[in-house]
Design a protein around this motif. Structure first.
Motif, PDB file in Angstrom:
ATOM      1  N   SER A 352      17.338  59.901   5.882  1.00 24.40           N
ATOM      2  CA  SER A 352      17.646  59.771   7.111  1.00 24.40           C
ATOM      3  C   SER A 352      17.364  58.288   7.630  1.00 24.40           C
ATOM      4  N   LEU A 353      17.987  57.762   8.403  1.00 23.91           N
ATOM      5  CA  LEU A 353      17.856  56.292   8.633  1.00 23.91           C
ATOM      6  C   LEU A 353      16.366  55.992   9.403  1.00 23.91           C
ATOM      7  N   GLN A 354      15.977  57.034  10.260  1.00 23.84           N
ATOM      8  CA  GLN A 354      14.707  56.923  10.650  1.00 23.84           C
ATOM      9  C   GLN A 354      13.552  57.017   9.701  1.00 23.84           C
ATOM     10  N   GLU A 355      13.789  57.506   8.371  1.00 23.09           N
ATOM     11  CA  GLU A 355      13.011  57.424   7.498  1.00 23.09           C
ATOM     12  C   GLU A 355      12.887  56.205   6.816  1.00 23.09           C
ATOM     13  N   ALA A 356      13.954  55.543   6.658  1.00 18.39           N
ATOM     14  CA  ALA A 356      14.240  54.240   5.954  1.00 18.39           C
ATOM     15  C   ALA A 356      13.543  53.221   6.629  1.00 18.39           C
ATOM     16  N   ILE A 357      13.703  53.394   8.123  1.00 16.59           N
ATOM     17  CA  ILE A 357      13.100  52.393   8.986  1.00 16.59           C
ATOM     18  C   ILE A 357      11.479  52.528   8.912  1.00 16.59           C
ATOM     19  N   ARG A 358      10.902  53.671   8.835  1.00 13.60           N
ATOM     20  CA  ARG A 358       9.525  54.044   8.784  1.00 13.60           C
ATOM     21  C   ARG A 358       9.036  53.454   7.337  1.00 13.60           C
ATOM     22  N   ARG A 359       9.679  53.634   6.385  1.00 17.94           N
ATOM     23  CA  ARG A 359       9.283  52.816   5.085  1.00 17.94           C
ATOM     24  C   ARG A 359       9.152  51.239   4.972  1.00 17.94           C
ATOM     25  N   ASP A 360      10.009  50.659   5.961  1.00 18.89           N
ATOM     26  CA  ASP A 360      10.398  49.092   5.849  1.00 18.89           C
ATOM     27  C   ASP A 360       9.956  48.217   6.857  1.00 18.89           C
ATOM     28  N   THR A 361       9.473  48.989   8.071  1.00 19.55           N
ATOM     29  CA  THR A 361       9.112  48.415   9.176  1.00 19.55           C
ATOM     30  C   THR A 361       7.536  48.860   9.402  1.00 19.55           C
ATOM     31  N   LYS A 362       6.993  48.280  10.514  1.00 18.11           N
ATOM     32  CA  LYS A 362       5.679  48.846  11.061  1.00 18.11           C
ATOM     33  C   LYS A 362       5.137  48.502  12.350  1.00 18.11           C
ATOM     34  N   GLU A 363       4.426  49.308  12.888  1.00 16.24           N
ATOM     35  CA  GLU A 363       3.641  49.099  14.238  1.00 16.24           C
ATOM     36  C   GLU A 363       4.731  49.347  15.285  1.00 16.24           C
ATOM     37  N   HIS A 364       4.582  48.210  16.380  1.00 16.57           N
ATOM     38  CA  HIS A 364       5.530  48.356  17.423  1.00 16.57           C
ATOM     39  C   HIS A 364       6.932  48.064  17.155  1.00 16.57           C
ATOM     40  N   PHE A 365       7.164  47.492  16.193  1.00 14.46           N
ATOM     41  CA  PHE A 365       8.687  47.040  15.771  1.00 14.46           C
ATOM     42  C   PHE A 365       9.448  48.450  15.191  1.00 14.46           C
ATOM     43  N   GLU A 366       8.374  49.049  14.490  1.00 14.04           N
ATOM     44  CA  GLU A 366       8.992  50.260  13.910  1.00 14.04           C
ATOM     45  C   GLU A 366       9.229  51.330  14.990  1.00 14.04           C
ATOM     46  N   ARG A 367       8.283  51.285  15.877  1.00 13.17           N
ATOM     47  CA  ARG A 367       8.513  52.319  17.006  1.00 13.17           C
ATOM     48  C   ARG A 367       9.711  52.161  17.963  1.00 13.17           C
ATOM     49  N   ALA A 368       9.782  50.867  18.180  1.00 14.63           N
ATOM     50  CA  ALA A 368      11.135  50.344  19.217  1.00 14.63           C
ATOM     51  C   ALA A 368      12.204  50.939  18.337  1.00 14.63           C
ATOM     52  N   LEU A 369      12.477  50.519  17.096  1.00 14.66           N
ATOM     53  CA  LEU A 369      13.751  50.762  16.256  1.00 14.66           C
ATOM     54  C   LEU A 369      13.841  52.316  16.219  1.00 14.66           C
ATOM     55  N   LEU A 370      12.822  53.084  15.833  1.00 14.62           N
ATOM     56  CA  LEU A 370      13.062  54.623  15.858  1.00 14.62           C
ATOM     57  C   LEU A 370      13.527  55.084  17.396  1.00 14.62           C
ATOM     58  N   ALA A 371      13.079  54.543  18.205  1.00 18.13           N
ATOM     59  CA  ALA A 371      13.304  55.037  19.651  1.00 18.13           C
ATOM     60  C   ALA A 371      14.906  54.734  20.082  1.00 18.13           C
ATOM     61  N   LEU A 372      15.250  53.703  19.292  1.00 17.55           N
ATOM     62  CA  LEU A 372      16.707  53.335  19.365  1.00 17.55           C
ATOM     63  C   LEU A 372      17.560  54.369  18.798  1.00 17.55           C
ATOM     64  N   CYS A 373      17.070  54.804  17.548  1.00 18.95           N
ATOM     65  CA  CYS A 373      17.891  55.598  16.732  1.00 18.95           C
ATOM     66  C   CYS A 373      17.941  57.057  17.167  1.00 18.95           C
ATOM     67  N   GLY A 374      16.863  57.599  17.928  1.00 24.22           N
ATOM     68  CA  GLY A 374      17.023  58.849  18.830  1.00 24.22           C
ATOM     69  C   GLY A 374      16.149  59.775  17.647  1.00 24.22           C
ATOM     70  N   PRO A 375      16.148  60.935  18.006  1.00 23.50           N
ATOM     71  CA  PRO A 375      15.296  62.107  17.048  1.00 23.50           C
ATOM     72  C   PRO A 375      16.292  62.426  16.022  1.00 23.50           C
ATOM     73  N   GLU A 376      15.710  62.702  14.885  1.00 23.36           N
ATOM     74  CA  GLU A 376      16.278  62.895  13.639  1.00 23.36           C
ATOM     75  C   GLU A 376      16.870  64.415  13.929  1.00 23.36           C
TER      76      GLU A 376
END
Length: 376
Positions: A352-376
């Motif tokens: 999933s794109l969300q899992e890829a983002i979790r692996r490559d980013t962190k903290e506030h930036f990670e949470r903001a990007l995940l929010a943009l992606c929406g739920p898995e």
């Protein structure tokens, strides 16, 4: 406190907006302590939500505004928060919780409300409160699509080198009207014509292709002309494989003016008269920026979601992360087709794109990007 009819009229026409903003600030500061304050805030919620657009492939939808002004004032100015709150731990998350859950149209209203209430632009407040990629993400979110794309063009053509792939990405995936808006905003903000910038920063056939796309005259119909499909496939075959050398102008003319459905049928017809696919033919016949440009146009026409999924994959592939690409793609597509891109990413890469983002980013930036992606 204005009556409901007066408030509705102000929302529709924009008349008396400054006075209305001041009253809104007073109403939100009431925090729902009085019936009148709650009633006024509810009316504001309804008026703002009426202007939102919901797109089935979007991951960002219009949200309600009750208490919004108070939250964003506090998040950008943590000294205004009550002492008992852990202000430094929550302010960034609060900012992005507000921004990523609102449509771009709503963010523009937030900017206006904020400026009238705080006495400074929201851009400057965010630049003071945030840094690095968080700052870039927040400024991208509060820009209109045309301003964000104009900024991307400016960034790609200033300094050493040119971000050719970004220029192609924007021009190949925006509508004719969106391209016209980008040209208008670029001239307003940077005081020069975008055509002149492209001519000075690029060269050869690549310049010709970019200028062709910049004309914004691509067919946007969904109808397919089968006779035209056959003619175009023959022209492309004659211009490339069947000719010594390559007639690049034929490729540019067809690929920059036909609709995506029309091109898809043309690619299929090309495969029927040639032993290789059109992308493979382009790789064999062309080199450099023009090769990359035309192949990207083919990819976008065939499957735009897959094109962006590949962009996101490369941004997080191997060592390091290209945060600029993540911001550019996720913000620009969040109200267009990001849901489809998320689905395509999973189908293409088994993750999933969300899992890829979790692996490559962190903290506030990670949470903001995940929010943009929406739920898995």
């Amino acid at each position: 406190m204005p009556c409901r009819d007066e408030t509705r009229q102000q929302v529709r026409t924009g008349e008396g907006f400054c006075r209305w903003v001041k009253e809104l600030k007073q109403a939100t500061e009431m925090g729902g302590d009085t019936a009148e304050g709650v009633k006024y805030c509810d009316e504001h919620v309804r008026s703002l939500n009426r202007g939102g657009k919901t797109v089935c492939s979007s991951t960002v939808f219009p949200a309600k505004y009750h208490g919004l002004l108070q939250e964003i004032l506090h998040s950008c100015h943590p000294s205004e928060r009550p002492r008992q709150e852990h202000r430094h731990k929550v302010e960034k998350d609060v900012i992005f919780a507000i921004l990523v859950k609102r449509s771009n149209e709503q963010r523009q209203k937030i900017k206006a409300v904020y400026e009238a209430s705080a006495g400074q632009s929201l851009d400057k407040a965010l630049q003071s409160a945030l840094h690095s990629h968080l700052e870039d993400l927040s400024l991208a979110l509060i820009s209109t699509p045309a301003h964000f794309d104009a900024y991307l063009f400016r960034k790609a053509t200033k300094g050493l080198g040119t971000g050719e792939h970004i220029l192609v990405e924007i021009l190949a995936t925006r509508t004719n009207q969106e391209i016209r808006d980008i040209k208008r905003v670029y001239k307003e903000v940077y005081k020069t014509e975008l055509e002149e910038v492209i001519k000075s920063e690029t060269s050869g056939d690549f310049t010709t292709a970019l200028l062709a796309m910049l004309k914004a005259n691509k067919d946007e119909s969904t109808e397919v002309d089968n006779d035209l499909t056959k003619r175009d496939a023959e022209i492309l075959f004659e211009a490339g494989e069947k000719t010594k050398g390559t007639n690049v102008s034929s490729f540019i003319d067809i690929l920059t003016t036909r609709s995506a459905p029309q091109l898809c049928k043309t690619f299929q017809q090309y495969a029927a008269i040639s032993d290789i696919t059109l992308p493979k033919a382009l790789q064999l016949e062309l080199k450099g920026d023009i090769e990359d440009c035309l192949i990207d146009i083919v990819k976008c026409s065939w499957n735009t979601s897959a094109f962006f999924a590949e962009k996101l994959h490369h941004a997080m592939k191997g060592l390091g992360t290209n945060e600029d690409t993540l911001i550019r793609v996720l913000v620009s597509r969040s109200e267009v087709d990001l849901k489809k891109i998320v689905q395509e990413y999973k189908a293409m890469y088994g993750l999933s794109l969300q899992e890829a983002i979790r692996r490559d980013t962190k903290e506030h930036f990670e949470r903001a990007l995940l929010a943009l992606c929406g739920p898995e």
